[in-house]
Design an enzyme around this catalytic site. Structure first.
Site, PDB file in Angstrom:
ATOM      1  N   ASP A  85    -101.236 -67.258   8.086  1.00  0.00           N
ATOM      2  CA  ASP A  85    -100.645 -68.333   8.880  1.00  0.00           C
ATOM      3  C   ASP A  85     -99.524 -67.798   9.768  1.00  0.00           C
ATOM      4  O   ASP A  85     -98.688 -67.010   9.315  1.00  0.00           O
ATOM      5  CB  ASP A  85    -100.086 -69.385   7.905  1.00  0.00           C
ATOM      6  CG  ASP A  85     -99.641 -70.656   8.600  1.00  0.00           C
ATOM      7  OD1 ASP A  85    -100.493 -71.275   9.266  1.00  0.00           O
ATOM      8  OD2 ASP A  85     -98.461 -71.030   8.489  1.00  0.00           O
TER       9      ASP A  85
ATOM     10  N   GLU B 282    -106.376 -50.987  -1.720  1.00  0.00           N
ATOM     11  CA  GLU B 282    -106.422 -50.641  -3.152  1.00  0.00           C
ATOM     12  C   GLU B 282    -107.620 -51.317  -3.814  1.00  0.00           C
ATOM     13  O   GLU B 282    -108.091 -50.899  -4.864  1.00  0.00           O
ATOM     14  CB  GLU B 282    -105.154 -51.144  -3.865  1.00  0.00           C
ATOM     15  CG  GLU B 282    -103.874 -50.454  -3.446  1.00  0.00           C
ATOM     16  CD  GLU B 282    -102.633 -51.245  -3.912  1.00  0.00           C
ATOM     17  OE1 GLU B 282    -102.743 -52.140  -4.778  1.00  0.00           O
ATOM     18  OE2 GLU B 282    -101.552 -50.955  -3.362  1.00  0.00           O
TER      19      GLU B 282
END
Ligand code: NOJ
Ligand code: CA
Length: 577
Positions: free
Chosen positions: A213, A271
């Site tokens: 956002d 990751e």
């Protein structure tokens, strides 16, 4: 190619059809008139049958709902009105079991004023590190600068009324949206740390990515200089805006430092694997600026708002589509195509106004009303044109029903903070957030809720039963069945993953040749004019076969289309050559 194979591809988002669920308005399972996650669970078959590749959930976190959930009071939980984490896990598992990915909304520019971090900041004294999580400034005679809130009024509010402490008398806090949405201080490493652990929390739960956002707003010019657009963002007279609202430029937008944040986030996502994605909500001015957010080591995608803002005008559309393609290609990112979301007047309504009409401030009963038939025809056509192009397409819940904006909402039902903050001048975004009609039964909010429920949180127009899923299921020419067909052909031909080249043609039509991943060649063509037009010669070979035709054609002679080498006004065709 099957959907499962597509989703196994590690960069699935490059070509995905991503369906935005606005949780409050999608489906209500318990009859309180408010959508919820158990309601989503009930509609998993519907989502699968629609043929989408992924879902994007607008915020579902605990929130006082001053900005319908974009004011987050706890980033690691679910709003009790919507369910709980266990229900979320079930939704995610069900979606994944059907080969549908799920991304969620992260709101990092601001929290709710109910968030414990802001409460701790208020409880602390000025100068305390707890305050440094947000943007507090001292100024005795006026606001610290002239910044205006995007929802109207000042972007600064006084601290003292919230704490009652005399030491706060000259202190202000920044909120570029509502006063209930204090901005985080992204110069503070603790804010970075907070959001890194937020990302890991949801990645560990299995989400496939995040819609970010106000991605262009997190970093502010550290000198906090005055904003040249002036203090009232809802009264702006510059040439770039015909709605009277200031564009998203200024000292709190698109600062170079935002890109460091997304590099940091990218490495957190990595990751978990390259199949986790970030999509930017960045209202920047050009496709080139937008492309900066999707460089190799930053986000995966950015919403393409140039198309959302474009009118039904062939030269303008051709230009923004070309620019988008070039800008995305320059950084190796896929284009995104989007026509509606929870902040814009639905495109079936927007496109029903004469070219040049501006609907950015929302629509009320006393405003000029759209031509719904033209709006729907053009909406389906514009969607089909963009869905035929390489890249990913975002769909906003309800657009598959051809839902128009609710243009006659009673003003006293409006919830968008803009309505109040603008002194009841700018109606705002409620008209595109009205709950979806699922059946023709008014007593259940047209099937949005179970029978005998509380009224829907925003009132539905009386005639929405006829637009409901139930009514459209059995009509082969309905928008719903058209969307299903469009998404299935798109997937079968691998259009989102293909390559495209423009076909030189008539100025009234847009035409590209798209080569799907399996090598099939498709002419994707739209007639934006008011007369029948000849199809491009490439679409006229002996083996040419129309694989998709938009319904709802303005002209009664439409049935001739495709057999006489012509395309009707307002029509989109996909022609396999
Ligand atoms: C953009 C969101 O899409 C909008 O709905 C919200 O009001 C603002 N950001 C503030 O979070
Ligand atoms: Ca409910």
């Amino acid at each position: 190619m099957s959907r499962i194979q597509r989703c196994d591809w590690d960069q699935w988002w490059r070509s995905a059809a991503i369906y935005q669920i606005y949780p409050r308005s999608f489906s209500d399972s318990n009859g309180d008139g408010i959508g919820d996650l158990a309601g989503v669970l009930e509609k998993i078959d519907y989502l699968e049958n629609l043929g989408i590749d992924a879902v994007w959930f607008s915020p579902f976190y605990p929130s006082p709902q001053h900005d319908t959930g974009y004011d987050v009071a706890d980033y690691l939980d679910i709003n009790p009105e919507y369910g709980d984490l266990e229900t979320f896990d079930k939704v995610l598992a069900q979606l994944h079991a059907r080969g549908i990915k799920a991304i969620i909304d992260v709101v990092p520019n601001h929290s709710s004023w109910d968030h414990p971090l802001f409460k701790q900041a208020l409880a602390a004294e000025p100068g305390d590190p707890a305050r440094d999580m947000y943007m507090f400034r001292k100024c005795s005679d006026s606001t610290p600068n002239n910044w205006g809130s995007m929802f109207g009024g000042s972007a600064w509010s006084k601290v003292e009324p919230l704490t009652g402490k005399a030491c706060d008398r000259d202190w202000w806090y920044l909120h570029i949206f509502d006063a209930s949405q204090p901005d985080f201080n992204w110069e503070n490493p603790k804010v970075h740390e907070f959001f890194r652990s937020y990302l890991r929390f949801w990645l560990d739960r299995g989400v496939d990515g995040f819609r970010v956002d106000v991605a262009h707003g997190l970093v502010k010019d550290p000198a906090l200089p005055d904003d040249t657009v002036g203090p009232d963002r809802l009264h702006y007279e510059g040439a770039e805006s015909d709605s009277g609202r200031a564009p998203d430029v200024g000292p709190f937008y698109n600062q170079p430092g935002v890109h460091d944040i997304y590099r940091e986030w990218r490495s957190v996502l990595d990751e978990y694997g390259r199949d986790r994605m970030l999509v930017a909500e960045a209202w920047v001015n050009t496709p080139e600026q937008e492309a900066m957010y999707v460089r190799e080591d930053e986000m995966s995608q950015a919403f393409n708002f140039s198309v959302v803002n474009c009118h039904w005008e062939p030269a303008a559309l051709r230009k923004v589509i070309r620019r988008t393609q070039e800008a995305s290609a320059s950084v190796g990112a896929p284009p995104t195509w989007v026509l509606s979301n929870h902040d814009k007047v639905r495109h079936a309504t927007r496109l029903g106004y004469p070219t040049g009409a501006n609907t950015d401030n929302g629509i009320g009963a006393t405003d000029p009303q759209p031509d719904q038939e033209i709006g729907l025809t053009r909406a389906l056509s514009a969607t089909a044109f963009l869905a035929g192009l390489p890249g990913s397409i975002y769909l906003y819940n309800g657009e598959e029903l051809g839902l128009p904006e609710a243009t006659k909402l009673p003003d006293d039902a409006r919830q968008d903070p803009t309505w109040k903050r603008s002194g009841f001048r700018v109606r705002g975004r409620d008209g595109c957030r009205v709950p979806l009609p699922w059946s023709n039964a008014p007593g259940s909010n047209f099937g949005f809720s179970p029978a005998n429920s509380s009224p829907a949180w925003l009132p539905q127009p009386d005639d929405w039963g006829k637009l409901s899923v139930q009514m459209q299921e059995s009509d082969p020419a309905s928008p719903l069945n058209f969307y299903r067909k469009m998404l299935s052909v798109r997937r079968d031909l691998g259009l989102g993953m293909g390559e495209s080249s423009w076909l030189d043609s008539d100025p009234e039509i847009l035409a590209l040749q798209v080569t799907g991943v399996d090598g099939s060649k498709i002419v994707v063509v739209t007639n934006l004019g008011v007369n029948f037009r000849p199809l491009p010669p490439q679409a006229l070979g002996d083996t040419a076969k129309t694989v998709l035709t938009t319904p709802g054609i303005v002209s009664p002679q439409a049935s001739q289309v495709g057999t006489d080498g012509q395309i009707a006004p307002g029509q989109t065709l996909w022609i396999k050559i």
